[in-house]
Design a protein around this motif. Sequence first.
Motif, PDB file in Angstrom:
ATOM      1  N   ASN A 243      15.529  -1.161  14.719  1.00 49.79           N
ATOM      2  CA  ASN A 243      14.393  -1.802  15.388  1.00 49.79           C
ATOM      3  C   ASN A 243      13.544  -0.706  16.018  1.00 49.79           C
ATOM      4  N   LYS A 244      12.512  -0.290  15.305  1.00 46.87           N
ATOM      5  CA  LYS A 244      11.723   0.866  15.733  1.00 46.87           C
ATOM      6  C   LYS A 244      10.897   0.566  16.979  1.00 46.87           C
ATOM      7  N   LEU A 245      10.423  -0.667  17.133  1.00 47.63           N
ATOM      8  CA  LEU A 245       9.637  -0.995  18.317  1.00 47.63           C
ATOM      9  C   LEU A 245      10.504  -0.952  19.571  1.00 47.63           C
ATOM     10  N   HIS A 246      11.682  -1.505  19.488  1.00 46.27           N
ATOM     11  CA  HIS A 246      12.619  -1.453  20.623  1.00 46.27           C
ATOM     12  C   HIS A 246      13.044  -0.014  20.904  1.00 46.27           C
ATOM     13  N   PHE A 247      13.203   0.779  19.863  1.00 48.85           N
ATOM     14  CA  PHE A 247      13.574   2.194  20.031  1.00 48.85           C
ATOM     15  C   PHE A 247      12.478   2.959  20.752  1.00 48.85           C
ATOM     16  N   ALA A 248      11.221   2.712  20.384  1.00 46.81           N
ATOM     17  CA  ALA A 248      10.112   3.484  20.949  1.00 46.81           C
ATOM     18  C   ALA A 248       9.928   3.225  22.435  1.00 46.81           C
ATOM     19  N   PHE A 249      10.227   1.996  22.890  1.00 47.81           N
ATOM     20  CA  PHE A 249       9.988   1.653  24.290  1.00 47.81           C
ATOM     21  C   PHE A 249      11.256   1.684  25.129  1.00 47.81           C
ATOM     22  N   ALA A 250      12.371   2.113  24.575  1.00 50.50           N
ATOM     23  CA  ALA A 250      13.586   2.272  25.377  1.00 50.50           C
ATOM     24  C   ALA A 250      13.394   3.402  26.386  1.00 50.50           C
ATOM     25  N   PHE A 251      14.021   3.253  27.568  1.00 47.95           N
ATOM     26  CA  PHE A 251      13.768   4.184  28.664  1.00 47.95           C
ATOM     27  C   PHE A 251      14.153   5.614  28.303  1.00 47.95           C
ATOM     28  N   MET A 252      15.359   5.801  27.758  1.00 48.06           N
ATOM     29  CA  MET A 252      15.805   7.149  27.432  1.00 48.06           C
ATOM     30  C   MET A 252      14.982   7.759  26.302  1.00 48.06           C
ATOM     31  N   ASN A 253      14.513   6.926  25.370  1.00 42.98           N
ATOM     32  CA  ASN A 253      13.688   7.449  24.282  1.00 42.98           C
ATOM     33  C   ASN A 253      12.297   7.835  24.774  1.00 42.98           C
ATOM     34  N   VAL A 254      11.794   7.120  25.785  1.00 42.61           N
ATOM     35  CA  VAL A 254      10.518   7.520  26.394  1.00 42.61           C
ATOM     36  C   VAL A 254      10.654   8.886  27.061  1.00 42.61           C
ATOM     37  N   ILE A 255      11.796   9.126  27.700  1.00 39.15           N
ATOM     38  CA  ILE A 255      12.039  10.446  28.305  1.00 39.15           C
ATOM     39  C   ILE A 255      12.093  11.521  27.223  1.00 39.15           C
ATOM     40  N   ASP A 256      12.750  11.228  26.099  1.00 36.69           N
ATOM     41  CA  ASP A 256      12.783  12.199  24.999  1.00 36.69           C
ATOM     42  C   ASP A 256      11.378  12.510  24.494  1.00 36.69           C
ATOM     43  N   PHE A 257      10.563  11.473  24.391  1.00 34.39           N
ATOM     44  CA  PHE A 257       9.196  11.672  23.904  1.00 34.39           C
ATOM     45  C   PHE A 257       8.379  12.493  24.898  1.00 34.39           C
ATOM     46  N   MET A 258       8.509  12.194  26.197  1.00 39.40           N
ATOM     47  CA  MET A 258       7.766  12.931  27.214  1.00 39.40           C
ATOM     48  C   MET A 258       8.234  14.373  27.326  1.00 39.40           C
ATOM     49  N   ALA A 259       9.462  14.667  26.908  1.00 43.64           N
ATOM     50  CA  ALA A 259       9.942  16.049  26.939  1.00 43.64           C
ATOM     51  C   ALA A 259       9.399  16.859  25.766  1.00 43.64           C
ATOM     52  N   ILE A 260       8.920  16.177  24.716  1.00 45.59           N
ATOM     53  CA  ILE A 260       8.424  16.869  23.529  1.00 45.59           C
ATOM     54  C   ILE A 260       6.912  17.046  23.569  1.00 45.59           C
ATOM     55  N   VAL A 261       6.204  16.008  24.007  1.00 44.86           N
ATOM     56  CA  VAL A 261       4.742  15.990  23.902  1.00 44.86           C
ATOM     57  C   VAL A 261       4.071  17.150  24.634  1.00 44.86           C
ATOM     58  N   PRO A 262       4.478  17.536  25.883  1.00 43.79           N
ATOM     59  CA  PRO A 262       3.758  18.616  26.567  1.00 43.79           C
ATOM     60  C   PRO A 262       3.678  19.911  25.764  1.00 43.79           C
ATOM     61  N   PHE A 263       4.702  20.236  25.005  1.00 46.67           N
ATOM     62  CA  PHE A 263       4.681  21.484  24.233  1.00 46.67           C
ATOM     63  C   PHE A 263       3.543  21.466  23.215  1.00 46.67           C
ATOM     64  N   TYR A 264       3.392  20.357  22.503  1.00 47.02           N
ATOM     65  CA  TYR A 264       2.355  20.284  21.471  1.00 47.02           C
ATOM     66  C   TYR A 264       0.966  20.163  22.082  1.00 47.02           C
ATOM     67  N   VAL A 265       0.851  19.513  23.254  1.00 46.78           N
ATOM     68  CA  VAL A 265      -0.455  19.431  23.901  1.00 46.78           C
ATOM     69  C   VAL A 265      -0.888  20.816  24.387  1.00 46.78           C
ATOM     70  N   VAL A 266       0.029  21.545  25.021  1.00 50.73           N
ATOM     71  CA  VAL A 266      -0.288  22.905  25.466  1.00 50.73           C
ATOM     72  C   VAL A 266      -0.582  23.802  24.274  1.00 50.73           C
ATOM     73  N   LEU A 267       0.173  23.635  23.195  1.00 47.41           N
ATOM     74  CA  LEU A 267      -0.066  24.449  21.996  1.00 47.41           C
ATOM     75  C   LEU A 267      -1.448  24.190  21.422  1.00 47.41           C
ATOM     76  N   SER A 268      -1.857  22.927  21.379  1.00 52.23           N
ATOM     77  CA  SER A 268      -3.176  22.600  20.839  1.00 52.23           C
ATOM     78  C   SER A 268      -4.289  23.101  21.756  1.00 52.23           C
ATOM     79  N   LEU A 269      -4.108  22.996  23.078  1.00 50.74           N
ATOM     80  CA  LEU A 269      -5.129  23.489  23.989  1.00 50.74           C
ATOM     81  C   LEU A 269      -5.212  25.011  23.986  1.00 50.74           C
ATOM     82  N   THR A 270      -4.074  25.668  23.770  1.00 49.54           N
ATOM     83  CA  THR A 270      -4.055  27.129  23.827  1.00 49.54           C
ATOM     84  C   THR A 270      -4.603  27.759  22.557  1.00 49.54           C
ATOM     85  N   TYR A 271      -4.203  27.255  21.412  1.00 44.64           N
ATOM     86  CA  TYR A 271      -4.542  27.921  20.148  1.00 44.64           C
ATOM     87  C   TYR A 271      -5.709  27.263  19.417  1.00 44.64           C
TER      88      TYR A 271
END
Length: 455
Positions: A243-271
Motif C-alpha cells: 500500500n504505497k499511499l499508506h507507506f508514504a504518509f506513515a510517520f517513520m517513512n516521513v522522517i526517512d523522506f525528510m532526512a533525504i530531501v535536504p541533501f538534494y535541495v542543497v545540492l541543486s541550490l549549490t551546483y
Amino acid sequence: MWTIPKPRYKNGSAGEESEDEIAVNIGGVRVVLFGDVLNRYPESRLAELVNCSPQNYDGILSLCDDFDPGRNEFYFDRDPDAFKCILDVYYFDEIHIKRGICPICFLKEMEFWKIDPSVLDECCKSDLSEKEVELKEIASKVLLILEDMDSEPPVTRSERYQRFLWKMMEKPGSSLVARVVAIASFLFILVSSMVMCVGTIPELQVMDTEGKLVEHPTLEAIETACILWFTVEYLLRLASSPNKLHFAFAFMNVIDFMAIVPFYVVLSLTYFGTSAMMELANVQQAVQALRIMRIARIFKLARHSSGLQTLTHALKRSLKELGLLLMYMGVGIFVFSALAYTMEQSHPETLFKSIPQSFWWAIITMTTVGYGDIYPKTTLGKCNAAVSFLCGVIAIALPIHPIINNFVVFYNKQKVLETAAMHEVELMELKSGRSARRTSATPGDLQQPRARTAQ
C-alpha cells in the motif's frame, strides 16, 4: 462456599423440591434455586428452564446439557466459579467478575446464560474493554506473523519479487539477507550522524575559494555515500510496499523522506543555482537550515530499535503526567520569576531587568541547572531562589514514577502479546495439520487400525 443469599431453602433430600424450585448441576456443583427469583430476568436461560414443562424433553434438552427426571436435576457442563458470579444478577441486579476469571470467557458465559452485558459492574466493564483491546492487538500481530509465513503464495513473478523485496527491507527476521540489510542500514545511520558532527570541527574543515570554512571533501564523500544508501533503501521500500499511499504518509517513512530531501535541495541550490541567487542572504539561510535538518536521520534508529519504539509508546501514554509536569513548572516559573523581579528591584546592581527576563532565571533554577549568568543579590531574593529550586525538584520528581511505571507495563504487555500471538499461530498450525491429515487419510487407512484393534 457460596456468597449469595439463600432464602427459603428447605431441609430435605435432593428430590423434595417444590414446583417453583429447580436443581441445577454446574460442573459437578449442585444448587437449588427458586423460580420467583429466577423470573426476575424472564429472558434468561434459567428462567426459561423454570417455566418449561417437565414433559417437554426436547425443550429442556435445548436449554441444558442433560436432564435427570428421577432427581429432577438439570446438568450444565459450564464453569461453576463463573456461575457463582452469574447468580449475583438475580439477587443484586449486577454482576462483578471475581478475580482469576478471564473477562472474555466470562462474557461468553453471560451469553450462554442469556444475561445482558449491561448488568456488569463499571470496573468489570473497564477490564473487559482492556481485554478486547488486547485481543485486537493479538489479532493484528497474528496477521503480521501469517503474512511473514507466506500463507498465500504470490501468483506472478512480479508479485514474488515484490514480496521478496518487502520482506528483505521490512522484516529483518525473515532471512539472513534481510538481517544483513538491517544491520547495514543501522551502520549507515550511525556513520552519517557521526560525519555530520565531525564535519563541524574547525580543525577538520578546509577553506573554499571564497575563504570560508567548509566540510572536508572526504567527509562529503562519506555523506554522499550514506545519502545514496538511504535513497536506494527508501525507493526499494516504496516500490515493494503493498500500500504505497499508506507507506508514504506513515510517520517513520516521513522522517526517512525528510532526512533525504535536504541533501538534494542543497545540492541543486549549490551546483545548479546561479551565483546571484546563492549570494542572497535568504538562500544561504535556507541552505543552512536544510543542512541542520540532517539531524532527522538519528530518528531513523527508531525503525530498527524496539526499545525506542516502546519508549515512544510509553511517552504517548504518559501525556497526562507530562502535561501536569509542564503545568506545575509553568505556574512555578511565573510565580517565582515575578517574586524575584520584585525582590531584586531594591538592589542597585540588579540583574533582573524585567519579569520576562526573569523567566530564564526561574527555568534554570527550578530545573537545578543554574548557569550563573543571572542570580539574586538580596537576602529575600536568595530565599526565593532556595524555595524555587526545592519546588522544582518536587515538581519534576512527582510524575517520574508514573512515567516509568507506564514504560514497564507497556513493555511487559508487548512481550505477553507477542508470546500470545505466537501461541495462537502455533495452535492454528496444529489445527491445520490435523485437518490436513484427516483429509489425506483414505478409507483403507482408516480401516487398518480398526482391523488391528479387532485382532
